[in-house]
Design a protein around this motif. Structure first.
Motif, PDB file in Angstrom:
ATOM      1  N   ALA A 141       0.853  -1.196   0.000  1.00  0.00           N
ATOM      2  CA  ALA A 141       0.000   0.000   0.000  1.00  0.00           C
ATOM      3  C   ALA A 141       0.876   1.229   0.000  1.00  0.00           C
ATOM      4  O   ALA A 141       2.027   1.209   0.443  1.00  0.00           O
ATOM      5  N   GLN A 142       0.304   2.308  -0.488  1.00  0.00           N
ATOM      6  CA  GLN A 142       1.090   3.512  -0.711  1.00  0.00           C
ATOM      7  C   GLN A 142       1.726   4.049   0.565  1.00  0.00           C
ATOM      8  O   GLN A 142       1.252   3.771   1.670  1.00  0.00           O
ATOM      9  N   THR A 143       2.791   4.803   0.365  1.00  0.00           N
ATOM     10  CA  THR A 143       3.494   5.402   1.502  1.00  0.00           C
ATOM     11  C   THR A 143       2.529   6.251   2.326  1.00  0.00           C
ATOM     12  O   THR A 143       1.640   6.903   1.772  1.00  0.00           O
ATOM     13  N   GLY A 144       2.725   6.206   3.613  1.00  0.00           N
ATOM     14  CA  GLY A 144       1.954   7.066   4.511  1.00  0.00           C
ATOM     15  C   GLY A 144       0.500   6.699   4.653  1.00  0.00           C
ATOM     16  O   GLY A 144      -0.312   7.515   5.080  1.00  0.00           O
ATOM     17  N   SER A 145       0.142   5.445   4.300  1.00  0.00           N
ATOM     18  CA  SER A 145      -1.274   5.080   4.333  1.00  0.00           C
ATOM     19  C   SER A 145      -1.645   4.208   5.527  1.00  0.00           C
ATOM     20  O   SER A 145      -2.720   3.617   5.545  1.00  0.00           O
ATOM     21  N   GLY A 146      -0.762   4.117   6.511  1.00  0.00           N
ATOM     22  CA  GLY A 146      -1.139   3.449   7.760  1.00  0.00           C
ATOM     23  C   GLY A 146      -0.818   1.966   7.837  1.00  0.00           C
ATOM     24  O   GLY A 146      -1.512   1.209   8.511  1.00  0.00           O
ATOM     25  N   LYS A 147       0.275   1.551   7.206  1.00  0.00           N
ATOM     26  CA  LYS A 147       0.624   0.124   7.231  1.00  0.00           C
ATOM     27  C   LYS A 147       1.072  -0.328   8.624  1.00  0.00           C
ATOM     28  O   LYS A 147       0.826  -1.458   9.019  1.00  0.00           O
TER      29      LYS A 147
END
Ligand SMILES: Nc1ncnc2c1ncn2[C@@H]1O[C@H](COP(=O)(O)OP(=O)(O)OP(=O)(O)O)[C@@H](O)[C@H]1O
Length: 634
Positions: A141-147
C-alpha cells in the motif's frame, strides 16, 4: 538564474506549499490505573514502580512539539475514496469499514481512540481482517497510508487473546527472552518509530514491546529484554547478535512481520533475513503467521518472499509501487553544477512565502554520505538551518539530527537513503531529490516522506544527464499519479532504453497491484476487487464475482494490461550494485554499502573496498558477496 529553464513550471517561483499540513496531536491524560485492564492477560498488572510511560502524554512526545492551533488532525479519507484494491488468494476475509466491526478488544479500541484514528485507512480495512483470521499476508500500500497499524493491531490483539505471559527460556548464563512476535525493519530509526507506535497501540494492555537495533549500547537493550518482551522490534544485525549470545530465542514466535519487506529481502538483507527466519529456531510457515508489508514489491522479491509464507493472501492498495496522487511531483532539468543555486532559489521562495519553520520541513535527498555532509555545511554557511543524516554518523548523531529536524530546530534535513523508507515525520512539506536515486522504487519511498495520512505534499527532483536511465520509469510513474510530465522528460524516456538500473517498471493498468502467482499460475485462487473506503465488492476483472476466480485463470483486463506493459528486464541484481563502479548511489542504506569499490563520481572521493566493516557493526553480517560492503550494519 543558473538552472535550465526547461522545467515543469515556467515560473521559477514556487507557489505556497500545501496548507493542510498540521496534524493535531492527541492530548489524553492517561488513566494510570495499576489494575489490569479489560483485555489484559493475567500476570500483566503494572505496579507503581514499573508504571508504563504514557505515550500520549504531551510533555514527553516529541511529535507534540509540532502542535498547532489548526485542528485538521483527521485524516483526509476523501483522498482514498477511489483507490483501487486488489486481493488475491483463497478464502479472503471481507474488509471492514469501521474499527468497531473488527473487535480488536476494548483496550486496543481505547488506544485507537486516543490516537484519534476515527476509521481505518484502506490498507487497514482490508489487511486487519485477513491478519485476524490468522492468514499469512503480503500487503502493498502507498506510503503514509497506515501500514504500521495494519500489522500492529492484529499482532497486539492476537497476543491479548492468547492470554499468555511473557515467557523466558534458559540460556547459558542469563534468561533467554522468548518473544511471541517479531517485527523487523531495515533501519534503526524505523525500528524505533515502529517501537514507539506499537507501544502507543499497546498502552495499558500489558503487552510488552522492546526494541533492539545496532549502533546503540547493547546492555541497555538486554536489560529491557530482561523485563519481559511480547513484541520485539528489531533490525537484523543486532537481532542475530542477541540470538547468538543466547539472549533471545525465536522458538515461541507466533507472529513475524517484515516492514519494508521488499527491502528486507533484496540483496542487502536477504541472506541475513533467511538466516533469522529459517535457521535460528523460528517455527516454520504455518506454525507462525507471517505478515509482509511495503509500498513497493517487485515481482522477483515477491517470489523470494513466498518462501516465508503459507497459503497467503496478496493485497494491494493502489498500484504496487505507485506514488500517491497527494504528492505534487515536479521534475526539473538541472545540470549537476547548477543544483546548489537552484536549491537556494527554491529555499528562498519558500522563505518568502512563509513556508519555513517547524510546520514546513524540507527533506533533501542526496547520493552520498559525503555529499550530505558537504551540502549541510554549505546550507548552514548560507544562512539555512540544516542538519544531515547518513550511515557514517554514529547513532547518537543520527538520532540528534532526526530529532532536531522533527522539532523544527533545523527545518532542513539532508539525507541519504537511510531516511528514505518508513519515517513518519508529520510536517515534511517538501521532499527535494537533489540527486535522484537509480531505482524508481527508491524514488517512490523517498517522496513518500511527504503527502502522508491524506495530507498533500510537494516533491521536486533535479534531473541531470546521468539520470537518463530513470527517465522512462519516472515519466510513467508521474503519468499514473496524474502528474504533468515535462516534454523534455518524455523525450528522455523515449530515447532511453532502460527502466532505471535494470529493473523494469511494473506500470500498466492503473488498477490494482499484481500478485506474481496470478501470472505464473502457481497459487492464487479467488480474488476480488474493491475501491476505496466504500463497502462495495465491485469486481473489476472480467466478470467473475468475489470468490469465483480460478487460480490465475481469470485474470481479466488488469492482467493483460500488466503483461502488455511489462518492461524489458525484470529486477536484476547484477545491475543493482555491481555494474556501476565509480558510483555510490547505493552506498548508504542503513549503513550498508551496496556499491562496488571505486571512486565516487560525484565527490571524487574514494569509497571503501569490499570487505570493510565499520567499527560499530557489532555482531554484524560479513560481506557475503564480493561487491557488497557492510558498513555499520544495523
Ligand atoms: N486510521 C488512521 N486514521 C488516522 N491516521 C492514521 C490512521 N492510520 C495511520 N494513521 C497515521 O498515518 C501516518 C502514516 O502511517 P504509517 O507510518 O503507518 O504509514 P506507512 O503506510 O507505513 O508509510 P511508509 O510506506 O512510508 O512506511 C501516521 O502518522 C499514522 O499515525
Amino acid at each position: 538564474m543558473s538552472y535550465n529553464n526547461n522545467n515543469y513550471n515556467d515560473s521559477s517561483s514556487y507557489p505556497p506549499l500545501p496548507t493542510r499540513l498540521h496534524r493535531h496531536q492527541p492530548n489524553y491524560s492517561a488513566n494510570r490505573s495499576t489494575t489490569r485492564t479489560h483485555n489484559q492477560p493475567p500476570g500483566r498488572t503494572h505496579t507503581n514502580q514499573e508504571q508504563e510511560h504514557n505515550p500520549f502524554d504531551l510533555s514527553t512526545n516529541l511529535n507534540q512539539l509540532n502542535l498547532n492551533s489548526d485542528n485538521s488532525n483527521v485524516i483526509n479519507f476523501d483522498a482514498y475514496e477511489d483507490i483501487p484494491v486488489e486481493t488475491t488468494g483463497s478464502d479472503i476475509p471481507p474488509p471492514v469499514n469501521t474499527f468497531a466491526e473488527i473487535r480488536l478488544g476494548k483496550a486496543l479500541d481505547d488506544n485507537i481512540r486516543r490516537c484519534k484514528y476515527v476509521k481505518p485507512t484502506p490498507i487497514q480495512r482490508h489487511a486487519i481482517p485477513v491478519a485476524l483470521a490468522g492468514r499469512d499476508l503480503m500487503a502493498c500500500a502507498q506510503t503514509g497510508s497506515g501500514k504500521t497499524a495494519a500489522f500492529c493491531f492484529p499482532i497486539i490483539s492476537g497476543i491479548l487473546k492468547q492470554n499468555g505471559t511473557t515467557p523466558f527460556g534458559s540460556g547459558r548464563r542469563m534468561r533467554v527472552a522468548c518473544p511471541l512476535a517479531l517485527i523487523m525493519s531495515p533501519t534503526r530509526e524505523l525500528s524505533c518509530q515502529i517501537h514507539d507506535e506499537a507501544k502507543k497501540f499497546s498502552h495499558q494492555t500489558g503487552v510488552k514491546v522492546v526494541v533492539a537495533y545496532g549502533g546503540a549500547p547493547i546492555n541497555r537493550q538486554l536489560q529491557n529484554l530482561e523485563k519481559g518482551v511480547d513484541i520485539l522490534v528489531a533490525t537484523p544485525g543486532r537481532l542475530v547478535d542477541m540470538i547468538e549470545r543466547e539472549r533471545i530465542s525465536l522458538k515461541r514466535i507466533k507472529y513475524l512481520a517484515l516492514d519494508e519487506a521488499d527491502r528486507m529481502l533484496d540483496m542487502g538483507f536477504e541472506r541475513q533475513i533467511r538466516q533469522i527466519v529459517e535457521e535460528m529456531g523460528m517455527p516454520p510457515p504455518g506454525a507462525r503467521q507471517t505478515l509482509l508489508f511495503s509500498a513497493t514489491f517487485p515481482t522477483e522479491i515477491q517470489r523470494l518472499a513466498s518462501d516465508f509464507l503459507k497459503n497467503y493472501i496478496f493485497l494491494s492498495v493502489g498500484r504496487v509501487g505507485s506514488s500517491t496522487d497527494l504528492i505534487d511531483q515536479r521534475v526539473e532539468l538541472v545540470q549537476d553544477m547548477d543544483k546548489r543555486s537552484r536549491l537556494m532559489d527554491i529555499l528562498k521562495d519558500q522563505r518568502s512565502n512563509g513556508m519555513t519553520g517547524k510546520f514546513a520541513l524540507t527533506l533533501v535527498f542526496v547520493e552520498t554520505k559525503r555529499g550530505a555532509d558537504l551540502l549541510e555545511h554549505w546550507l548552514c554557511g548560507n544562512g539555512y538551518s540544516a542538519t544531515a543524516i547518513h550511515g557514517d554518523k554514529v547513532q547518537m548523531e543520527r538520532e540528534r539530527a532526526l530529532r532536531s529536524f522533527k522539532n523544527g530546530s533545523t527545518p532542513i534535513l539532508v539525507a541519504t537513503d537511510v531516511a528514505a523508507r518508513g519515517l513518519d515525520v508529520p510536517h515534511v512539506t517538501h521532499v527535494i531529490n537533489f540527486d535522484l536515486p537509480k531505482d524508481i522504487d527508491d524514488y517512490v519511498h523517498r517522496i513518500g516522506r511527504t503527502g502522508r495520512a491524506g495530507k498533500s505534499g510537494l516533491a521536486t527532483a533535479f534531473f541531470s544527464e546521468k539520470n537518463s536511465s530513470l527517465a522512462k520509469a519516472l515519466a510513467q510513474l508521474m503519468q499514473e499519479s496524474n502528474q504533468q510530465v515535462p516534454t523534455w522528460l518524455t523525450q528522455y524516456a523515449e530515447t532511453s532504453s532502460s527502466y532505471g538500473n535494470g529493473r523494469s517498471y511494473r506500470g500498466g493498468s492503473k488498477f490494482g497491484g499484481h500478485d506474481f502467482r496470478s501470472s505464473s499460475n502457481n497459487g492464487g485462487g479467488g480474488k476480488y476487487s474493491d475501491y476505496g473506503s466504500g463497502s462495495k465488492y465491485s469486481d473489476n476483472g472480467s466478470g467473475s464475482n468475489y470468490g469465483n476466480y480460478g487460480s490465475g485463470s481469470n485474470y481479466g483486463n488488469y492482467g493483460t494490461d500488466y503483461k502488455a506493459n511489462k518492461g524489458p528486464a525484470d529486477y536484476t541484481y547484477s545491475d543493482y550494485s555491481g555494474t556501476n563502479p565509480g558510483d555510490s548511489t547505493y552506498s548508504d542504506y542503513s549503513g550498508h554499502d551496496f556499491a562496488a569499490a571505486g571512486v565516487d563520481a560525484h565527490s571524487g572521493n574514494e569509497f571503501p573496498a569490499a570487505g570493510h566493516v565499520d567499527a560499530y557493526a557489532s555482531g554484524g553480517a560479513p560481506a557475503y558477496q564480493s561487491e557488497i560492503v557492510a558498513t555499520g550494519w544495523d
